[in-house]
Enzyme design. Structure first.
Site, PDB file in Angstrom:
ATOM      1  N   GLY A  47      -8.151   1.638   3.318  1.00  0.00           N
ATOM      2  CA  GLY A  47      -7.525   1.458   4.614  1.00  0.00           C
ATOM      3  C   GLY A  47      -6.269   2.306   4.688  1.00  0.00           C
ATOM      4  CD  GLN A  52      -0.493   3.170   4.070  1.00  0.00           C
ATOM      5  OE1 GLN A  52      -1.472   2.759   4.669  1.00  0.00           O
ATOM      6  NE2 GLN A  52      -0.453   3.270   2.750  1.00  0.00           N
ATOM      7  CB  CYS A  98      -0.203   0.195  -1.486  1.00  0.00           C
ATOM      8  SG  CYS A  98       0.413   0.838   0.075  1.00  0.00           S
ATOM      9  CG  LEU A  99      -4.076   4.996  -0.079  1.00  0.00           C
ATOM     10  CD1 LEU A  99      -4.681   5.534   1.218  1.00  0.00           C
ATOM     11  CD2 LEU A  99      -4.694   5.680  -1.281  1.00  0.00           C
ATOM     12  CG  HIS A 140      -2.707  -3.692   2.102  1.00  0.00           C
ATOM     13  ND1 HIS A 140      -2.312  -3.814   0.785  1.00  0.00           N
ATOM     14  CD2 HIS A 140      -2.319  -2.447   2.503  1.00  0.00           C
ATOM     15  CE1 HIS A 140      -1.703  -2.684   0.418  1.00  0.00           C
ATOM     16  NE2 HIS A 140      -1.697  -1.843   1.431  1.00  0.00           N
ATOM     17  CD  GLU A 141      -4.351  -0.630   5.286  1.00  0.00           C
ATOM     18  OE1 GLU A 141      -3.327  -0.053   5.675  1.00  0.00           O
ATOM     19  OE2 GLU A 141      -4.833  -0.458   4.150  1.00  0.00           O
ATOM     20  CG  HIS A 144       0.971  -0.580   5.384  1.00  0.00           C
ATOM     21  ND1 HIS A 144       2.022  -0.201   4.592  1.00  0.00           N
ATOM     22  CD2 HIS A 144      -0.127  -0.537   4.589  1.00  0.00           C
ATOM     23  CE1 HIS A 144       1.590   0.071   3.368  1.00  0.00           C
ATOM     24  NE2 HIS A 144       0.283  -0.134   3.331  1.00  0.00           N
TER      25      HIS A 144
END
Ligand code: NI
Length: 192
Positions: A47, A52, A98-99, A140-141, A144
């Site tokens: 995701g 991000q 997480c990226l 999670h997204e 963000h």
């Protein structure tokens, strides 16, 4: 085709709440969605949220896992102005990556099931439910989009590991959620 740079932990863009999208048909939004899809695929993530990639819009992309694993060929869902509503009291704890926080995994509790409302890239309403890993990715997204990182939600600051030590910590904590259990938004093999 444009890959966008992924913001890393410490950049304030990851701490700022994003603002709602007024018009999904806007050229800027369309370009953002297109670039995010390419960036997500390139990063081999589960995701990706707009902050991000340094955008302040409430846009996220999420892959929907199948029964046991993520379909790596699947097109990600595009969700604009998403809203999640917890369904029931059940929570599950699992390791997440997480990226924007490459190389680390942390143990995070999430709602097992959530209701989702949003609009898609064509401006159509989305209304559905999600559970398990998919619900985790969405939580999670959406975090963000609110300027929240999974580090804010760790079961304990002690429950954070480098990828190379994850199996050891997992065994130590008796948490089975490692092998074959990728978690948002970085895949185990992503190296990110
Ligand atoms: Ni993330």
């Amino acid at each position: 085709m444009t890959l966008r740079k992924i913001a890393l932990l410490g950049h304030p863009v990851l701490l700022e709440p994003a603002r709602p999208v007024a018009d999904p048909a806007d050229a800027e939004v369309r370009a953002l969605v297109r670039d995010m899809a390419e960036t997500l695929a390139d990063a081999r993530g589960l995701g990706l949220a707009a902050p991000q990639v340094y955008s302040g819009l409430r846009v996220l992309l999420a892959l929907e896992p199948g029964e046991d694993e993520v379909d790596r060929m699947a097109e990600p869902l595009v969700l604009i102005n998403p809203v999640l509503t917890p369904l029931g009291d059940r929570r599950e704890t699992a390791f997440e990556g997480c990226l924007s926080i490459p190389g680390l995994r942390g143990l995070v509790p999430r709602h097992h099931s959530v209701g989702l409302t949003a609009i898609d890239a064509e401006g159509r309403p989305v209304e559905r439910e999600a559970k398990g890993l998919f619900a985790r990715i969405l939580q999670h997204e959406v975090d963000h989009l609110d300027g929240v990182l999974y580090l804010d939600r760790l079961t304990s600051p002690r429950h954070l590991a480098f990828d190379s030590e994850l199996a050891r910590l997992s065994a130590h904590l008796d948490e089975p959620a490692v092998a074959g259990r990728p978690a948002a938004d970085a895949r185990p093999r992503s190296g990110s």
